[in-house]
Design an enzyme around this catalytic site. Structure first.
Site, PDB file in Angstrom:
ATOM      1  N   HIS A 312      61.497  73.528  83.137  1.00 42.27           N
ATOM      2  CA  HIS A 312      60.948  73.530  84.486  1.00 42.27           C
ATOM      3  C   HIS A 312      60.965  72.120  85.027  1.00 42.27           C
ATOM      4  O   HIS A 312      60.772  71.172  84.271  1.00 42.27           O
ATOM      5  CB  HIS A 312      59.511  74.070  84.489  1.00 42.27           C
ATOM      6  N   ASP A 369      59.510  82.935  84.486  1.00 42.07           N
ATOM      7  CA  ASP A 369      60.520  83.994  84.470  1.00 42.07           C
ATOM      8  C   ASP A 369      60.847  84.508  83.074  1.00 42.07           C
ATOM      9  O   ASP A 369      61.568  85.489  82.933  1.00 42.07           O
ATOM     10  CB  ASP A 369      61.816  83.487  85.118  1.00 42.07           C
TER      11      ASP A 369
HETATM   12  N1  ACO Z   1      68.446  75.501  78.084  1.00 37.31           N
HETATM   13  C1  ACO Z   1      69.059  74.426  77.451  1.00 37.31           C
HETATM   14  N2  ACO Z   1      68.942  73.148  77.864  1.00 37.31           N
HETATM   15  C2  ACO Z   1      68.187  72.911  78.956  1.00 37.31           C
HETATM   16  C3  ACO Z   1      67.528  73.936  79.644  1.00 37.31           C
HETATM   17  C4  ACO Z   1      67.674  75.285  79.186  1.00 37.31           C
HETATM   18  N3  ACO Z   1      67.068  76.287  79.808  1.00 37.31           N
HETATM   19  N4  ACO Z   1      66.855  73.427  80.703  1.00 37.31           N
HETATM   20  C5  ACO Z   1      67.074  72.107  80.668  1.00 37.31           C
HETATM   21  N5  ACO Z   1      67.876  71.785  79.613  1.00 37.31           N
HETATM   22  C6  ACO Z   1      68.288  70.434  79.201  1.00 37.31           C
HETATM   23  C7  ACO Z   1      69.356  69.884  80.125  1.00 37.31           C
HETATM   24  O1  ACO Z   1      70.646  70.178  79.657  1.00 37.31           O
HETATM   25  C8  ACO Z   1      69.047  68.383  80.077  1.00 37.31           C
HETATM   26  O2  ACO Z   1      69.510  67.891  78.853  1.00 37.31           O
HETATM   27  P1  ACO Z   1      70.039  66.347  78.760  1.00 37.31           P
HETATM   28  O3  ACO Z   1      68.857  65.496  79.065  1.00 37.31           O
HETATM   29  O4  ACO Z   1      70.543  66.213  77.369  1.00 37.31           O
HETATM   30  O5  ACO Z   1      71.131  66.225  79.788  1.00 37.31           O
HETATM   31  C9  ACO Z   1      67.514  68.346  80.010  1.00 37.31           C
HETATM   32  O6  ACO Z   1      67.140  69.589  79.367  1.00 37.31           O
HETATM   33  C10 ACO Z   1      66.822  68.235  81.380  1.00 37.31           C
HETATM   34  O7  ACO Z   1      67.284  69.340  82.180  1.00 37.31           O
HETATM   35  P2  ACO Z   1      67.606  69.244  83.731  1.00 37.31           P
HETATM   36  O8  ACO Z   1      68.556  70.336  84.095  1.00 37.31           O
HETATM   37  O9  ACO Z   1      68.007  67.839  84.080  1.00 37.31           O
HETATM   38  O10 ACO Z   1      66.173  69.502  84.345  1.00 37.31           O
HETATM   39  P3  ACO Z   1      65.869  69.930  85.819  1.00 37.31           P
HETATM   40  O11 ACO Z   1      64.457  69.565  86.083  1.00 37.31           O
HETATM   41  O12 ACO Z   1      66.903  69.402  86.768  1.00 37.31           O
HETATM   42  O13 ACO Z   1      66.052  71.532  85.814  1.00 37.31           O
HETATM   43  C11 ACO Z   1      65.614  73.825  85.443  1.00 37.31           C
HETATM   44  C12 ACO Z   1      65.010  72.424  85.640  1.00 37.31           C
HETATM   45  C13 ACO Z   1      66.614  74.098  86.574  1.00 37.31           C
HETATM   46  C14 ACO Z   1      64.497  74.845  85.558  1.00 37.31           C
HETATM   47  C15 ACO Z   1      66.303  73.901  84.063  1.00 37.31           C
HETATM   48  O14 ACO Z   1      65.349  73.699  83.044  1.00 37.31           O
HETATM   49  C16 ACO Z   1      67.017  75.233  83.838  1.00 37.31           C
HETATM   50  O15 ACO Z   1      68.182  75.371  84.233  1.00 37.31           O
HETATM   51  N6  ACO Z   1      66.336  76.258  83.230  1.00 37.31           N
HETATM   52  C17 ACO Z   1      66.927  77.559  83.066  1.00 37.31           C
HETATM   53  C18 ACO Z   1      66.837  78.346  84.361  1.00 37.31           C
HETATM   54  C19 ACO Z   1      65.421  78.792  84.660  1.00 37.31           C
HETATM   55  O16 ACO Z   1      64.724  79.310  83.816  1.00 37.31           O
HETATM   56  N7  ACO Z   1      65.025  78.622  85.940  1.00 37.31           N
HETATM   57  C20 ACO Z   1      63.733  79.075  86.420  1.00 37.31           C
HETATM   58  C21 ACO Z   1      62.805  77.920  86.662  1.00 37.31           C
HETATM   59  S1  ACO Z   1      61.209  78.522  87.181  1.00 37.31           S
HETATM   60  C22 ACO Z   1      61.450  78.928  88.800  1.00 37.31           C
HETATM   61  O17 ACO Z   1      62.216  78.364  89.506  1.00 37.31           O
HETATM   62  C23 ACO Z   1      60.712  80.036  89.310  1.00 37.31           C
END
Ligand code: ACO
Length: 433
Positions: A312, A369
Site C-alpha cells: 500500500h 482488497d
Molecule cells: N508484490 C510484490 N512486490 C511488491 C508488491 C506486491 N504486491 N507491492 C510492492 N512491491 C515491491 C515493488 O516491486 C518495490 O520493490 P523495489 O523497492 O525492489 O523496487 C517495492 O515493493 C515498493 O513498491 P512500489 O510499487 O514502489 O510502491 P507504491 O507505493 O508505488 O505502490 C501499490 C503501492 C500500487 C499498492 C503496490 O504495492 C501494488 O502494486 N500492490 C498490488 C496491487 C494492490 O493490491 N493494489 C491495491 C492497493 S489498495 C487500494 O488501492 C484500494
C-alpha cells in the site's frame, strides 16, 4: 519547534511556512517557491505531496490508524450503518435520528432513473466490464439530471440546496445502476427496490431478488455488505478521490467528477485489485495450490506477477481495514456454511509473505482488497462486479471530498512538470525528412 523551513539554493536562503495538522503532522508550504526562487518541486506519483487540507479522514500509515471525522474505522465498522457513515463523511457529524430519517427520505424520493438509461445499459455488449458500464451510466445521469443554472450573484458552492439535491440524487441513483448492471449480467429483469427497507437492505434486495420470489432479508449478507461498504467509504487522497477532486476543481458537476473517480478506481493497482486477488487465488488453486511457487514469482523482478492485495502506498505496518475484513471473511463463510479452499490459500500466502524478508523489508502487508473478494464471492457476487461494489462504498467519500473542495473554493488542480523533450527546432518539409 520552528514553524519555518529553510532552503539554501544558489547562495540564497528562502523560508517557507510549516503547516501543522490536527494530528501534528507537518507539511512545508511550497506554494511561494516558484515566485521566490523560480523553482518547482517534483514528486512523481505525488508520493510525498499534500494536495489539500482536509478534515474528512485521518490516516497514519505507520501506526495503521484510520479514522473518519475522528471516529475509528473499527468502531464504525462494528456499530454504524453505512448511511450514518455516509452522512458523517459528507457533513462532518453523526446524524441524529430525525436527520438520518430525512436523509433517507430524500434519497428514496430520488430513487428512480430515467427509463432511457435502461436502453443505454442494454446497448452495451454482454461482455463489457461492469466498471466501464457504471462509469458511463453515471456520466449519462448528467444528461437526465442537468445542473440548475447558477445566477450571477450566487455560486454553486454557496447554494446548499443545489448541492444537497445533487448529493441525495447521486446516493439514490448509484445503487440502482449497480444493481441493474449486476442484474443485466445475470439476465434478470431491471426492477426498483422497496424503499421501506433500509439503504443497504434495499441494495441487497435490488441486486439479488429473483423474479416471482419474495425478498427475505438475510442478516448475514446485509451485515457483511454494510461492513464492507463502511470499510470502503473513504480513504483520503487516494487515486480515485484525488481524481474526483481534480475533476471537480474545474467546476465539473458532482456526477461528472464521480464518473471520473469510478474510472480511476477500476485499475488493478487501485480498486481493481479485489478482482485481481480472486483471479490470482483461483489461478494458484487451479495450478495445484503451491503458494511458494507464486511467492517466488512475486519476488522475481523479471516476472510481472505481483502479489495482488499486498502493499500500500501509505500503510507501512498494517492496513486496519484488512484486519477487519479478514475476520469478517472468516465469520461470513462460517455463518453461510461455506468451506472455500480459496480462504486457506489466502491465509497461507499471507503467512508466508509476513515471514519473508522481501515483503517485511519493503513493509508489504495485506491491504483492504486481499480478503474482500472472498466475502463478495461468498455473497454470490461475480468477480467482475467486485470493483463495482468498492465503488458503491466509495461514493460517500467521493461526495465528501468533492463538497469539501467546492466549499473551500480550492483552486483548479493543475500540476507543473519538468520538460525533458527536444529544444526548439525548425519544421522540415515532408520531402526533405
Ligand atoms: N508484490 C510484490 N512486490 C511488491 C508488491 C506486491 N504486491 N507491492 C510492492 N512491491 C515491491 C515493488 O516491486 C518495490 O520493490 P523495489 O523497492 O525492489 O523496487 C517495492 O515493493 C515498493 O513498491 P512500489 O510499487 O514502489 O510502491 P507504491 O507505493 O508505488 O505502490 C501499490 C503501492 C500500487 C499498492 C503496490 O504495492 C501494488 O502494486 N500492490 C498490488 C496491487 C494492490 O493490491 N493494489 C491495491 C492497493 S489498495 C487500494 O488501492 C484500494
Amino acid at each position: 519547534m520552528s514553524d519555518k523551513a529553510k532552503l539554501n539554493f544558489d547562495n540564497n536562503e528562502y523560508e517557507f511556512q510549516v503547516i501543522v495538522g490536527s494530528e501534528k503532522e507537518k507539511a512545508i508550504d511550497v506554494s511561494s517557491l516558484r515566485s521566490e526562487a523560480n523553482l518547482i518541486t517534483i514528486d512523481p506519483g505525488f508520493k510525498n505531496t499534500g494536495s489539500c487540507r482536509s478534515s474528512i479522514t485521518f490516516l497514519d500509515g505507520e501506526k495503521g490508524i484510520l479514522r473518519y471525522r475522528g471516529y475509528s474505522i473499527e468502531d464504525l465498522a462494528e456499530n454504524a450503518s453505512f448511511l450514518e457513515v455516509a452522512f458523517l463523511l459528507i457533513y462532518g457529524q453523526l446524524p441524529n435520528e430525525s436527520e438520518l430519517n430525512k436523509f433517507l427520505d430524500d434519497i428514496n424520493e430520488n430513487s428512480i432513473v430515467d427509463e432511457d438509461l435502461k436502453k443505454i445499459l442494454e446497448s452495451f455488449p454482454k461482455s463489457a466490464h461492469p466498471m466501464g458500464i457504471l462509469s458511463s451510466l453515471t456520466s449519462a445521469l448528467i444528461a437526465f439530471n442537468p445542473e440548475k443554472k447558477i445566477s450571477l450573484n450566487n455560486s454553486y458552492n454557496s447554494d446548499h440546496d443545489l448541492m444537497y439535491n445533487s448529493i441525495v440524487k447521486l446516493l439514490a441513483k448509484i445503487p440502482i445502476l449497480v444493481a441493474w448492471v449486476h442484474r443485466r449480467r445475470k439476465g434478470l429483469p431491471l426492477e426498483y427496490g422497496d424503499y421501506n427497507l433500509g439503504y443497504v437492505d434495499n441494495i441487497t434486495k435490488m441486486m439479488f431478488q429473483l423474479p416471482n420470489q419474495d425478498y427475505v432479508k438475510n442478516n448475514v449478507i446485509v451485515n457483511a455488505m454494510n461492513k464492507l461498504l463502511i470499510l470502503h467509504a473513504d480513504h483520503e487522497q487516494n487515486c480515485s478521490t484525488s481524481t474526483v477532486r481534480i475533476v471537480g476543481s474545474s467546476e465539473a458537476s458532482l456526477f461528472a467528477s464521480v464518473s471520473a473517480g469510478i474510472s480511476a478506481l477500476w485499475g488493478r493497482l487501485h480498486g481493481g485489485a479485489n478482482q485481481a486477488v480472486l483471479e490470482m487465488l483461483e489461478a494458484i488453486k487451479n495450478d495445484g495450490g503451491d503458494t511458494k511457487k507464486f511467492m517466488v514469482k512475486a519476488k522475481d523482478k523479471n516476472d510481472p506477477f505481483r502479489l495482488m492485495g499486498f502493499g500500500h502506498r501509505v500503510y507501512k505496518n498494517f492496513d486496519p481495514r484488512a484486519r477487519i475484513i479478514k475476520k469478517a471473511a472468516h465469520d461470513v463463510l462460517k455463518d453461510l456454511g461455506i468451506d472455500d479452499p480459496i480462504l486457506k490459500i489466502a491465509k497461507s500466502l499471507e503467512k508466508e509473505a509476513l515471514n519473508d524478508p522481501y515483503f517485511t523489508s519493503r513493509k508489504l502487508y495485506p491491504n483492504v482488497d486481499f480478503y474482500s473478494g472472498i466475502i463478495y464471492k461468498a455473497l454470490k457476487i461475480p468477480k467482475e462486479m467486485f470493483t463495482v461494489m468498492f465503488a458503491l462504498g466509495r461514493v460517500p467519500g467521493w461526495i465528501a471530498h468533492w463538497r469539501e473542495m467546492r466549499m473551500n473554493n480550492d483552486p483548479i488542480g493543475r500540476p507543473r512538470q519538468v520538460y525533458t523533450g527536444e529544444n526548439r527546432r525548425s519544421f522540415v518539409p515532408i520531402n526533405k525528412r
